[in-house]
Scaffold this motif. Sequence first.
Motif, mmCIF file in Angstrom:
data_model
loop_
_atom_site.group_PDB
_atom_site.id
_atom_site.type_symbol
_atom_site.label_atom_id
_atom_site.label_comp_id
_atom_site.label_asym_id
_atom_site.label_seq_id
_atom_site.Cartn_x
_atom_site.Cartn_y
_atom_site.Cartn_z
ATOM 1 N N GLY A 55 80.848 16.712 37.766
ATOM 2 C CA GLY A 55 81.556 17.858 38.303
ATOM 3 C C GLY A 55 82.892 17.418 38.888
ATOM 4 N N SER A 56 83.630 18.361 39.430
ATOM 5 C CA SER A 56 84.903 18.014 40.081
ATOM 6 C C SER A 56 85.295 19.116 41.052
ATOM 7 N N TYR A 57 86.172 18.766 41.951
ATOM 8 C CA TYR A 57 86.737 19.738 42.884
ATOM 9 C C TYR A 57 88.181 19.355 43.154
ATOM 10 N N HIS A 58 88.954 20.336 43.572
ATOM 11 C CA HIS A 58 90.361 20.112 43.906
ATOM 12 C C HIS A 58 90.487 20.147 45.422
ATOM 13 N N TYR A 59 91.115 19.111 45.977
ATOM 14 C CA TYR A 59 91.312 19.062 47.425
ATOM 15 C C TYR A 59 92.802 19.105 47.737
ATOM 16 N N LYS A 60 93.091 19.609 48.925
ATOM 17 C CA LYS A 60 94.475 19.638 49.413
ATOM 18 C C LYS A 60 94.422 19.435 50.916
ATOM 19 N N TYR A 61 95.069 18.370 51.371
ATOM 20 C CA TYR A 61 95.085 18.056 52.795
ATOM 21 C C TYR A 61 96.273 18.722 53.478
ATOM 22 N N ALA A 62 96.210 18.815 54.794
ATOM 23 C CA ALA A 62 97.300 19.400 55.580
ATOM 24 C C ALA A 62 98.610 18.645 55.353
ATOM 25 N N SER A 63 98.498 17.354 55.024
ATOM 26 C CA SER A 63 99.690 16.534 54.776
ATOM 27 C C SER A 63 100.403 16.924 53.488
ATOM 28 N N GLY A 64 99.728 17.747 52.666
ATOM 29 C CA GLY A 64 100.299 18.133 51.385
ATOM 30 C C GLY A 64 99.727 17.333 50.225
ATOM 31 N N HIS A 65 99.061 16.223 50.537
ATOM 32 C CA HIS A 65 98.438 15.403 49.488
ATOM 33 C C HIS A 65 97.303 16.204 48.854
ATOM 34 N N GLU A 66 97.278 16.232 47.535
ATOM 35 C CA GLU A 66 96.207 16.938 46.846
ATOM 36 C C GLU A 66 95.836 16.227 45.560
ATOM 37 N N GLY A 67 94.670 16.582 45.043
ATOM 38 C CA GLY A 67 94.215 15.970 43.808
ATOM 39 C C GLY A 67 92.840 16.472 43.426
ATOM 40 N N ASP A 68 92.268 15.822 42.437
ATOM 41 C CA ASP A 68 90.941 16.174 41.956
ATOM 42 C C ASP A 68 90.035 14.962 42.122
ATOM 43 N N ALA A 69 88.767 15.221 42.356
ATOM 44 C CA ALA A 69 87.787 14.150 42.526
ATOM 45 C C ALA A 69 86.443 14.642 42.011
ATOM 46 N N PRO A 70 85.552 13.713 41.656
ATOM 47 C CA PRO A 70 84.215 14.148 41.250
ATOM 48 C C PRO A 70 83.432 14.653 42.463
ATOM 49 N N LEU A 71 82.546 15.611 42.239
ATOM 50 C CA LEU A 71 81.696 16.101 43.331
ATOM 51 C C LEU A 71 80.799 14.981 43.840
ATOM 52 N N VAL A 72 80.217 14.229 42.930
ATOM 53 C CA VAL A 72 79.393 13.065 43.242
ATOM 54 C C VAL A 72 79.573 12.061 42.113
ATOM 55 N N GLY A 73 79.177 10.824 42.372
ATOM 56 C CA GLY A 73 79.284 9.830 41.314
ATOM 57 C C GLY A 73 78.722 8.490 41.754
ATOM 58 N N PHE A 74 78.845 7.523 40.850
ATOM 59 C CA PHE A 74 78.402 6.167 41.156
ATOM 60 C C PHE A 74 79.174 5.169 40.308
ATOM 61 N N SER A 75 79.106 3.920 40.737
ATOM 62 C CA SER A 75 79.729 2.838 39.988
ATOM 63 C C SER A 75 78.879 1.579 40.131
ATOM 64 N N PRO A 76 78.401 1.041 39.004
ATOM 65 C CA PRO A 76 77.610 -0.194 39.054
ATOM 66 C C PRO A 76 78.531 -1.411 39.164
ATOM 67 N N ARG A 77 78.996 -1.688 40.362
ATOM 68 C CA ARG A 77 79.930 -2.791 40.577
ATOM 69 C C ARG A 77 79.187 -4.118 40.642
ATOM 70 N N LYS A 78 79.939 -5.223 40.547
ATOM 71 C CA LYS A 78 79.317 -6.556 40.535
ATOM 72 C C LYS A 78 78.478 -6.837 41.773
ATOM 73 N N ALA A 79 79.042 -6.600 42.934
ATOM 74 C CA ALA A 79 78.339 -6.926 44.176
ATOM 75 C C ALA A 79 77.212 -5.935 44.457
ATOM 76 N N LYS A 80 77.536 -4.655 44.483
ATOM 77 C CA LYS A 80 76.557 -3.614 44.793
ATOM 78 C C LYS A 80 76.855 -2.383 43.954
ATOM 79 N N ILE A 81 75.929 -1.452 43.962
ATOM 80 C CA ILE A 81 76.158 -0.169 43.303
ATOM 81 C C ILE A 81 76.753 0.770 44.343
ATOM 82 N N SER A 82 77.891 1.358 44.024
ATOM 83 C CA SER A 82 78.543 2.312 44.923
ATOM 84 C C SER A 82 78.121 3.720 44.550
ATOM 85 N N LEU A 83 77.710 4.488 45.552
ATOM 86 C CA LEU A 83 77.353 5.887 45.368
ATOM 87 C C LEU A 83 78.381 6.727 46.103
ATOM 88 N N TYR A 84 78.884 7.746 45.447
ATOM 89 C CA TYR A 84 79.934 8.577 46.035
ATOM 90 C C TYR A 84 79.390 9.964 46.362
#
Length: 140
Positions: A55-84
Amino acid sequence: MYELKTKENDNDVMEFIEQVESERKRADAYQLLDLFTETTGFKAKMWGSSIIGFGSYHYKYASGHEGDAPLVGFSPRKAKISLYFATGDSEREQLLKDFGKHTTGKACVYINKVADIDVNVLKALITQSVRFLKKHYSDQ
């Protein structure tokens, strides 16, 4: 102007998982892929070169910075698995108390392997994160 590096792209999720060196991490990645897909109902997409998002969502901060990001996710990195998951949600903190062996960073939850966590709590974290983000970013 700031350019987001982590954007949704058409890279192949299965191909990415197949490139994970550790056999255990690769198996965990497939298990997480199934759990996130089943729980969210969204198709997995690559975000940047190493995040599998749902999934994805669009965010916009008070600073004006905005973008898109996944609602949830993960990454099987070398050291550990990252959950978002969503940050700033008090329910996330409550759920993490029963999650199992993990550490947290500012935006990520880190695990060594899926066997260390309660999969039912993972599903609850995924569901809560999606609910929280849709509620807080649906009007943007």
